[in-house]
Design an enzyme around this catalytic site. Sequence first.
Site, PDB file in Angstrom:
ATOM      1  NE  ARG A  41      -1.447   3.313  -4.494  1.00  0.00           N
ATOM      2  CZ  ARG A  41      -1.522   2.027  -4.772  1.00  0.00           C
ATOM      3  NH1 ARG A  41      -2.637   1.518  -5.260  1.00  0.00           N
ATOM      4  NH2 ARG A  41      -0.482   1.237  -4.586  1.00  0.00           N
ATOM      5  CE  LYS A 198       8.162 -19.007  -0.809  1.00  0.00           C
ATOM      6  NZ  LYS A 198       7.310 -19.679  -1.826  1.00  0.00           N
ATOM      7  N   GLY A 351       5.238  -2.635   0.122  1.00  0.00           N
ATOM      8  CA  GLY A 351       4.093  -2.555   1.025  1.00  0.00           C
ATOM      9  C   GLY A 351       4.421  -2.766   2.487  1.00  0.00           C
TER      10      GLY A 351
END
Length: 397
Positions: A41, A198, A351
Amino acid sequence: MNILRFTDLCAQDQVRGQRVLIRADLNVPQDEAGHITEDTRIRASVPCIELALKSGAAVMVTSHLGRPTEGEFKPEDSLAPVAVRLGELLGRPVPLVAKWVDGVAVNPGEVVMLENCRLNKGEKKNDPALSQKMAALCDVFVHDAFGTAHRAEASTYGVAQYAKVACAGPLLAAEIDAITRALDNPKRPLVAIVAGSKVSTKLSILKSLAANVDQLIVGGGIANTFMLAMGLPIGKSLAEPGLVDEAKAIIEMMQARGAAVPIPTDVVVANEFAAMARANKVPVEAVQDDDLILDIGPRTAAELASIIARAGTVVWNGPMGVFEYDQFAGGTRTLAAAIAHSPAFSIAGGGDTLAAIAKYGIEKDIGYISTGGGAFLEVLEGKTLPAFEILQKRAVA
Protein backbone atom coordinates in the site's frame (compact mmCIF):
# COMPACT_ATOMS: atom_id res chain seq x y z
CA MET A 1 -18.43 8.62 -13.79
CA ASN A 2 -17.99 12.39 -13.82
CA ILE A 3 -15.22 13.27 -11.34
CA LEU A 4 -12.24 15.58 -11.25
CA ARG A 5 -8.95 13.73 -11.65
CA PHE A 6 -5.73 14.80 -10.00
CA THR A 7 -3.74 13.77 -13.07
CA ASP A 8 -5.74 16.24 -15.17
CA LEU A 9 -5.19 19.09 -12.69
CA CYS A 10 -1.45 18.42 -12.75
CA ALA A 11 -1.37 18.21 -16.55
CA GLN A 12 -3.08 21.61 -16.65
CA ASP A 13 -0.51 23.03 -14.19
CA GLN A 14 -3.27 23.84 -11.69
CA VAL A 15 -1.49 22.62 -8.54
CA ARG A 16 1.80 24.52 -8.78
CA GLY A 17 2.33 26.39 -5.53
CA GLN A 18 -0.89 24.92 -4.11
CA ARG A 19 -1.31 23.07 -0.84
CA VAL A 20 -2.37 19.49 -1.64
CA LEU A 21 -3.77 17.08 0.97
CA ILE A 22 -3.68 13.43 -0.12
CA ARG A 23 -5.78 10.87 1.73
CA ALA A 24 -3.84 7.68 1.09
CA ASP A 25 -4.33 4.13 2.33
CA LEU A 26 -1.15 3.36 4.25
CA ASN A 27 -2.72 0.87 6.65
CA VAL A 28 0.06 -1.71 6.41
CA PRO A 29 0.67 -4.79 8.60
CA GLN A 30 3.36 -4.63 11.27
CA ASP A 31 4.96 -7.16 13.59
CA GLU A 32 5.01 -6.87 17.38
CA ALA A 33 8.16 -4.77 17.21
CA GLY A 34 6.47 -2.26 14.91
CA HIS A 35 8.33 -3.30 11.77
CA ILE A 36 6.35 -3.16 8.52
CA THR A 37 5.92 -6.69 7.19
CA GLU A 38 4.32 -5.86 3.82
CA ASP A 39 4.51 -2.46 2.12
CA THR A 40 2.35 -2.82 -1.01
CA ARG A 41 0.00 0.00 0.00
CA ILE A 42 2.88 2.39 0.66
CA ARG A 43 4.46 1.61 -2.71
CA ALA A 44 1.08 2.03 -4.39
CA SER A 45 0.73 5.53 -2.91
CA VAL A 46 4.06 6.77 -4.28
CA PRO A 47 2.95 7.72 -7.84
CA CYS A 48 0.32 10.18 -6.58
CA ILE A 49 2.75 11.78 -4.12
CA GLU A 50 5.54 12.02 -6.71
CA LEU A 51 3.11 13.54 -9.20
CA ALA A 52 2.12 16.21 -6.68
CA LEU A 53 5.76 17.01 -5.88
CA LYS A 54 6.82 17.17 -9.54
CA SER A 55 3.88 19.50 -10.17
CA GLY A 56 5.25 21.95 -7.62
CA ALA A 57 2.71 21.40 -4.84
CA ALA A 58 3.20 21.60 -1.09
CA VAL A 59 2.20 18.04 -0.18
CA MET A 60 0.53 16.67 2.93
CA VAL A 61 -0.27 12.95 3.18
CA THR A 62 -2.43 11.28 5.80
CA SER A 63 -3.90 7.84 6.41
CA HIS A 64 -5.42 5.70 9.10
CA LEU A 65 -3.44 2.86 10.69
CA GLY A 66 -5.13 0.12 12.66
CA ARG A 67 -8.08 0.86 14.93
CA PRO A 68 -6.94 3.52 17.39
CA THR A 69 -9.15 5.15 19.98
CA GLU A 70 -9.89 8.73 18.96
CA GLY A 71 -8.04 11.26 21.07
CA GLU A 72 -5.85 8.63 22.77
CA PHE A 73 -2.40 8.39 21.17
CA LYS A 74 -0.44 5.16 21.62
CA PRO A 75 2.98 4.52 20.05
CA GLU A 76 1.67 1.51 18.13
CA ASP A 77 -0.88 3.76 16.41
CA SER A 78 1.77 6.06 14.95
CA LEU A 79 2.51 6.40 11.25
CA ALA A 80 6.20 6.92 12.11
CA PRO A 81 7.37 3.61 10.53
CA VAL A 82 5.27 4.40 7.46
CA ALA A 83 6.86 7.85 7.14
CA VAL A 84 10.31 6.26 7.28
CA ARG A 85 9.43 3.70 4.59
CA LEU A 86 7.80 6.33 2.39
CA GLY A 87 10.92 8.45 2.71
CA GLU A 88 13.04 5.53 1.53
CA LEU A 89 10.81 5.05 -1.49
CA LEU A 90 10.75 8.76 -2.35
CA GLY A 91 14.47 9.21 -1.69
CA ARG A 92 13.89 12.11 0.69
CA PRO A 93 12.96 12.60 4.37
CA VAL A 94 9.23 12.63 5.13
CA PRO A 95 8.70 14.52 8.43
CA LEU A 96 5.82 13.31 10.59
CA VAL A 97 3.52 16.02 11.97
CA ALA A 98 1.74 15.01 15.17
CA LYS A 99 -0.84 17.71 15.90
CA TRP A 100 -1.85 18.97 12.51
CA VAL A 101 -5.55 19.78 12.43
CA ASP A 102 -5.07 23.47 13.26
CA GLY A 103 -2.26 24.09 10.79
CA VAL A 104 0.68 22.56 8.93
CA ALA A 105 3.90 24.21 7.77
CA VAL A 106 4.92 22.85 4.37
CA ASN A 107 6.41 24.57 1.31
CA PRO A 108 6.01 23.83 -2.41
CA GLY A 109 8.21 20.89 -3.37
CA GLU A 110 8.10 19.46 0.17
CA VAL A 111 6.11 16.55 1.59
CA VAL A 112 5.04 15.87 5.17
CA MET A 113 3.03 13.05 6.69
CA LEU A 114 0.16 13.90 9.01
CA GLU A 115 -0.22 11.53 11.95
CA ASN A 116 -2.90 8.79 11.96
CA CYS A 117 -6.11 10.59 11.00
CA ARG A 118 -8.25 8.28 13.12
CA LEU A 119 -6.68 9.74 16.24
CA ASN A 120 -8.66 12.93 15.63
CA LYS A 121 -11.89 13.20 17.61
CA GLY A 122 -14.84 13.17 15.23
CA GLU A 123 -13.05 11.36 12.39
CA LYS A 124 -15.25 8.28 12.18
CA LYS A 125 -18.47 10.24 12.71
CA ASN A 126 -17.56 12.65 9.90
CA ASP A 127 -17.74 15.62 12.26
CA PRO A 128 -18.35 18.83 10.23
CA ALA A 129 -16.08 20.97 12.41
CA LEU A 130 -13.17 18.55 11.97
CA SER A 131 -13.90 18.19 8.25
CA GLN A 132 -13.81 21.95 7.79
CA LYS A 133 -10.49 22.22 9.60
CA MET A 134 -9.02 19.55 7.35
CA ALA A 135 -10.37 21.32 4.27
CA ALA A 136 -8.85 24.62 5.45
CA LEU A 137 -5.39 23.02 5.36
CA CYS A 138 -5.39 22.65 1.59
CA ASP A 139 -6.24 24.14 -1.77
CA VAL A 140 -6.74 20.71 -3.33
CA PHE A 141 -7.96 17.52 -1.61
CA VAL A 142 -7.00 14.25 -3.30
CA HIS A 143 -8.80 11.03 -2.37
CA ASP A 144 -6.49 8.16 -3.31
CA ALA A 145 -7.61 5.46 -0.84
CA PHE A 146 -10.17 3.14 -2.43
CA GLY A 147 -10.02 0.86 0.61
CA THR A 148 -11.79 3.62 2.58
CA ALA A 149 -14.15 4.73 -0.20
CA HIS A 150 -17.12 2.96 1.43
CA ARG A 151 -16.75 4.98 4.64
CA ALA A 152 -18.11 8.49 5.12
CA GLU A 153 -15.52 9.84 7.53
CA ALA A 154 -13.98 13.27 8.03
CA SER A 155 -10.78 12.45 6.11
CA THR A 156 -12.61 10.69 3.26
CA TYR A 157 -15.95 12.45 2.83
CA GLY A 158 -16.21 15.58 4.97
CA VAL A 159 -12.96 17.12 3.78
CA ALA A 160 -14.02 16.50 0.16
CA GLN A 161 -17.28 18.26 0.90
CA TYR A 162 -15.62 21.46 2.15
CA ALA A 163 -12.28 21.64 0.30
CA LYS A 164 -11.83 24.28 -2.42
CA VAL A 165 -11.17 21.49 -4.92
CA ALA A 166 -11.80 17.77 -4.41
CA CYS A 167 -10.56 15.15 -6.86
CA ALA A 168 -9.66 11.49 -7.29
CA GLY A 169 -6.03 10.38 -7.14
CA PRO A 170 -4.65 7.92 -9.70
CA LEU A 171 -5.36 4.83 -7.56
CA LEU A 172 -8.97 5.78 -6.89
CA ALA A 173 -9.49 6.85 -10.51
CA ALA A 174 -8.13 3.51 -11.72
CA GLU A 175 -10.59 1.66 -9.46
CA ILE A 176 -13.47 3.74 -10.82
CA ASP A 177 -12.41 3.05 -14.41
CA ALA A 178 -12.05 -0.70 -13.81
CA ILE A 179 -15.37 -0.97 -12.01
CA THR A 180 -17.13 0.99 -14.74
CA ARG A 181 -15.61 -1.22 -17.42
CA ALA A 182 -16.51 -4.44 -15.60
CA LEU A 183 -20.00 -3.66 -14.32
CA ASP A 184 -21.50 -0.59 -15.99
CA ASN A 185 -20.44 -1.23 -19.57
CA PRO A 186 -19.05 -4.77 -19.72
CA LYS A 187 -18.06 -6.75 -22.75
CA ARG A 188 -20.30 -9.83 -22.76
CA PRO A 189 -20.57 -12.57 -21.69
CA LEU A 190 -20.12 -11.17 -18.17
CA VAL A 191 -19.05 -13.90 -15.74
CA ALA A 192 -18.97 -13.33 -11.98
CA ILE A 193 -17.22 -15.66 -9.55
CA VAL A 194 -18.45 -15.27 -5.97
CA ALA A 195 -17.15 -17.63 -3.35
CA GLY A 196 -16.82 -17.70 0.39
CA SER A 197 -17.98 -19.49 3.48
CA LYS A 198 -21.51 -18.11 3.78
CA VAL A 199 -24.33 -17.06 1.47
CA SER A 200 -25.59 -14.67 4.16
CA THR A 201 -22.48 -12.46 3.96
CA LYS A 202 -22.77 -12.12 0.18
CA LEU A 203 -26.50 -12.54 -0.40
CA SER A 204 -27.06 -8.96 -1.56
CA ILE A 205 -24.03 -9.25 -3.87
CA LEU A 206 -25.40 -12.45 -5.40
CA LYS A 207 -28.83 -10.90 -5.95
CA SER A 208 -27.35 -7.77 -7.51
CA LEU A 209 -25.12 -9.75 -9.86
CA ALA A 210 -27.91 -12.18 -10.75
CA ALA A 211 -29.75 -9.28 -12.37
CA ASN A 212 -26.81 -8.42 -14.60
CA VAL A 213 -24.35 -11.25 -15.27
CA ASP A 214 -24.52 -14.04 -17.84
CA GLN A 215 -22.92 -16.70 -15.64
CA LEU A 216 -22.77 -16.64 -11.84
CA ILE A 217 -20.14 -19.08 -10.60
CA VAL A 218 -20.37 -19.88 -6.88
CA GLY A 219 -17.75 -21.61 -4.76
CA GLY A 220 -16.87 -22.59 -1.20
CA GLY A 221 -19.61 -22.78 1.40
CA ILE A 222 -21.82 -20.69 -0.89
CA ALA A 223 -21.71 -23.46 -3.52
CA ASN A 224 -22.70 -26.01 -0.85
CA THR A 225 -25.86 -24.04 -0.09
CA PHE A 226 -26.70 -23.90 -3.81
CA MET A 227 -26.12 -27.66 -4.02
CA LEU A 228 -28.59 -28.13 -1.16
CA ALA A 229 -31.06 -26.01 -3.09
CA MET A 230 -30.75 -28.47 -5.98
CA GLY A 231 -31.40 -31.45 -3.69
CA LEU A 232 -27.81 -32.70 -3.74
CA PRO A 233 -26.06 -34.28 -0.73
CA ILE A 234 -23.34 -32.22 0.99
CA GLY A 235 -22.55 -34.42 4.02
CA LYS A 236 -21.38 -32.36 6.99
CA SER A 237 -20.07 -29.53 4.80
CA LEU A 238 -20.40 -25.89 5.71
CA ALA A 239 -23.73 -24.55 4.40
CA GLU A 240 -26.74 -22.47 5.39
CA PRO A 241 -29.91 -24.57 5.07
CA GLY A 242 -32.00 -21.58 6.12
CA LEU A 243 -31.01 -19.79 2.91
CA VAL A 244 -31.87 -22.57 0.48
CA ASP A 245 -34.96 -20.66 -0.69
CA GLU A 246 -32.80 -17.60 -1.37
CA ALA A 247 -30.41 -19.74 -3.41
CA LYS A 248 -33.34 -21.17 -5.39
CA ALA A 249 -34.62 -17.65 -6.05
CA ILE A 250 -31.22 -16.57 -7.42
CA ILE A 251 -31.09 -19.63 -9.69
CA GLU A 252 -34.60 -18.79 -10.94
CA MET A 253 -33.64 -15.13 -11.48
CA MET A 254 -30.75 -16.23 -13.67
CA GLN A 255 -32.82 -18.79 -15.59
CA ALA A 256 -35.53 -16.20 -16.31
CA ARG A 257 -32.88 -14.12 -18.08
CA GLY A 258 -31.45 -17.05 -20.01
CA ALA A 259 -28.40 -17.05 -17.72
CA ALA A 260 -27.14 -19.75 -15.36
CA VAL A 261 -25.59 -20.69 -12.03
CA PRO A 262 -23.38 -23.73 -12.82
CA ILE A 263 -23.74 -26.31 -10.05
CA PRO A 264 -20.74 -28.59 -9.31
CA THR A 265 -20.94 -32.07 -10.78
CA ASP A 266 -17.97 -33.41 -8.82
CA VAL A 267 -16.22 -32.30 -5.63
CA VAL A 268 -13.19 -32.99 -3.46
CA VAL A 269 -14.06 -34.28 0.01
CA ALA A 270 -12.31 -35.26 3.22
CA ASN A 271 -13.34 -36.60 6.62
CA GLU A 272 -11.66 -33.71 8.45
CA PHE A 273 -10.60 -30.12 7.92
CA ALA A 274 -6.84 -30.40 8.35
CA ALA A 275 -3.61 -29.80 6.49
CA MET A 276 -2.90 -33.52 6.28
CA ALA A 277 -6.47 -34.58 5.47
CA ARG A 278 -6.80 -37.14 2.68
CA ALA A 279 -8.60 -35.76 -0.35
CA ASN A 280 -11.06 -37.85 -2.37
CA LYS A 281 -12.58 -36.80 -5.70
CA VAL A 282 -16.19 -37.95 -6.01
CA PRO A 283 -19.30 -37.18 -8.11
CA VAL A 284 -21.69 -34.92 -6.19
CA GLU A 285 -24.23 -37.73 -5.89
CA ALA A 286 -21.65 -39.86 -4.05
CA VAL A 287 -21.00 -37.42 -1.16
CA GLN A 288 -21.35 -39.34 2.11
CA ASP A 289 -22.89 -38.17 5.40
CA ASP A 290 -19.50 -37.75 7.08
CA ASP A 291 -17.84 -35.98 4.13
CA LEU A 292 -16.65 -32.38 4.11
CA ILE A 293 -16.66 -30.73 0.68
CA LEU A 294 -13.44 -28.67 0.53
CA ASP A 295 -13.08 -27.98 -3.20
CA ILE A 296 -14.78 -28.44 -6.55
CA GLY A 297 -13.71 -31.48 -8.55
CA PRO A 298 -11.59 -31.52 -11.72
CA ARG A 299 -14.56 -32.07 -14.07
CA THR A 300 -16.39 -29.07 -12.60
CA ALA A 301 -13.23 -26.98 -12.68
CA ALA A 302 -12.73 -27.81 -16.37
CA GLU A 303 -16.34 -26.87 -17.16
CA LEU A 304 -15.97 -23.54 -15.35
CA ALA A 305 -12.64 -22.87 -17.08
CA SER A 306 -14.43 -23.35 -20.41
CA ILE A 307 -17.03 -20.74 -19.41
CA ILE A 308 -14.26 -18.30 -18.47
CA ALA A 309 -12.46 -18.92 -21.77
CA ARG A 310 -15.55 -17.66 -23.62
CA ALA A 311 -16.12 -14.65 -21.35
CA GLY A 312 -15.80 -11.01 -22.34
CA THR A 313 -15.54 -9.80 -18.74
CA VAL A 314 -14.74 -11.67 -15.51
CA VAL A 315 -15.38 -10.39 -11.98
CA TRP A 316 -13.66 -12.54 -9.34
CA ASN A 317 -14.26 -12.52 -5.59
CA GLY A 318 -13.31 -15.59 -3.59
CA PRO A 319 -11.49 -18.95 -3.98
CA MET A 320 -13.32 -22.14 -4.95
CA GLY A 321 -12.05 -24.19 -2.03
CA VAL A 322 -9.54 -24.40 0.80
CA PHE A 323 -6.69 -23.43 -1.52
CA GLU A 324 -4.29 -22.95 1.40
CA TYR A 325 -4.00 -26.77 1.46
CA ASP A 326 -2.63 -28.04 -1.84
CA GLN A 327 -4.86 -31.11 -1.95
CA PHE A 328 -7.90 -28.78 -1.97
CA ALA A 329 -6.44 -26.11 -4.25
CA GLY A 330 -7.17 -27.66 -7.63
CA GLY A 331 -10.39 -25.74 -8.29
CA THR A 332 -8.96 -22.36 -7.40
CA ARG A 333 -5.74 -23.07 -9.32
CA THR A 334 -7.65 -24.11 -12.45
CA LEU A 335 -9.90 -21.05 -12.39
CA ALA A 336 -6.95 -18.75 -11.68
CA ALA A 337 -5.14 -20.16 -14.72
CA ALA A 338 -8.28 -19.84 -16.84
CA ILE A 339 -8.69 -16.19 -15.89
CA ALA A 340 -4.99 -15.52 -16.48
CA HIS A 341 -5.16 -17.01 -20.00
CA SER A 342 -8.55 -15.57 -20.92
CA PRO A 343 -8.69 -12.62 -23.35
CA ALA A 344 -11.50 -11.22 -21.18
CA PHE A 345 -11.08 -8.09 -19.09
CA SER A 346 -10.80 -9.30 -15.49
CA ILE A 347 -11.19 -7.49 -12.19
CA ALA A 348 -10.45 -9.24 -8.90
CA GLY A 349 -10.83 -8.18 -5.29
CA GLY A 350 -11.01 -9.45 -1.73
CA GLY A 351 -8.29 -10.65 0.62
CA ASP A 352 -8.52 -14.38 -0.15
CA THR A 353 -8.69 -13.68 -3.87
CA LEU A 354 -5.55 -11.55 -3.74
CA ALA A 355 -3.82 -14.31 -1.75
CA ALA A 356 -4.72 -16.84 -4.45
CA ILE A 357 -3.49 -14.49 -7.18
CA ALA A 358 -0.19 -14.13 -5.33
CA LYS A 359 0.10 -17.88 -4.70
CA TYR A 360 -0.24 -18.69 -8.40
CA GLY A 361 1.83 -15.73 -9.60
CA ILE A 362 -0.76 -14.31 -12.01
CA GLU A 363 -0.72 -10.67 -10.86
CA LYS A 364 0.32 -9.43 -14.30
CA ASP A 365 -2.38 -11.48 -16.02
CA ILE A 366 -5.35 -9.91 -14.20
CA GLY A 367 -6.84 -6.85 -15.88
CA TYR A 368 -7.25 -5.00 -12.59
CA ILE A 369 -6.65 -6.02 -8.98
CA SER A 370 -8.80 -4.02 -6.59
CA THR A 371 -7.09 -2.81 -3.41
CA GLY A 372 -10.28 -2.38 -1.38
CA GLY A 373 -11.87 -5.32 0.43
CA GLY A 374 -15.09 -3.92 1.88
CA ALA A 375 -15.31 -1.21 -0.75
CA PHE A 376 -15.01 -3.76 -3.56
CA LEU A 377 -17.79 -5.89 -2.06
CA GLU A 378 -20.09 -2.89 -1.71
CA VAL A 379 -19.52 -2.00 -5.36
CA LEU A 380 -20.51 -5.56 -6.32
CA GLU A 381 -23.67 -5.07 -4.26
CA GLY A 382 -24.56 -2.17 -6.51
CA LYS A 383 -24.08 0.45 -3.82
CA THR A 384 -22.82 3.95 -4.56
CA LEU A 385 -19.77 4.49 -2.38
CA PRO A 386 -19.66 7.69 -0.33
CA ALA A 387 -16.31 8.71 -1.86
CA PHE A 388 -17.71 8.37 -5.38
CA GLU A 389 -20.85 10.25 -4.43
CA ILE A 390 -19.11 13.32 -2.96
CA LEU A 391 -16.50 13.52 -5.74
CA GLN A 392 -19.25 13.45 -8.34
CA LYS A 393 -21.11 16.21 -6.51
CA ARG A 394 -17.98 18.35 -6.26
CA ALA A 395 -17.16 17.83 -9.95
CA VAL A 396 -20.37 19.60 -10.97
CA ALA A 397 -20.45 22.13 -8.14
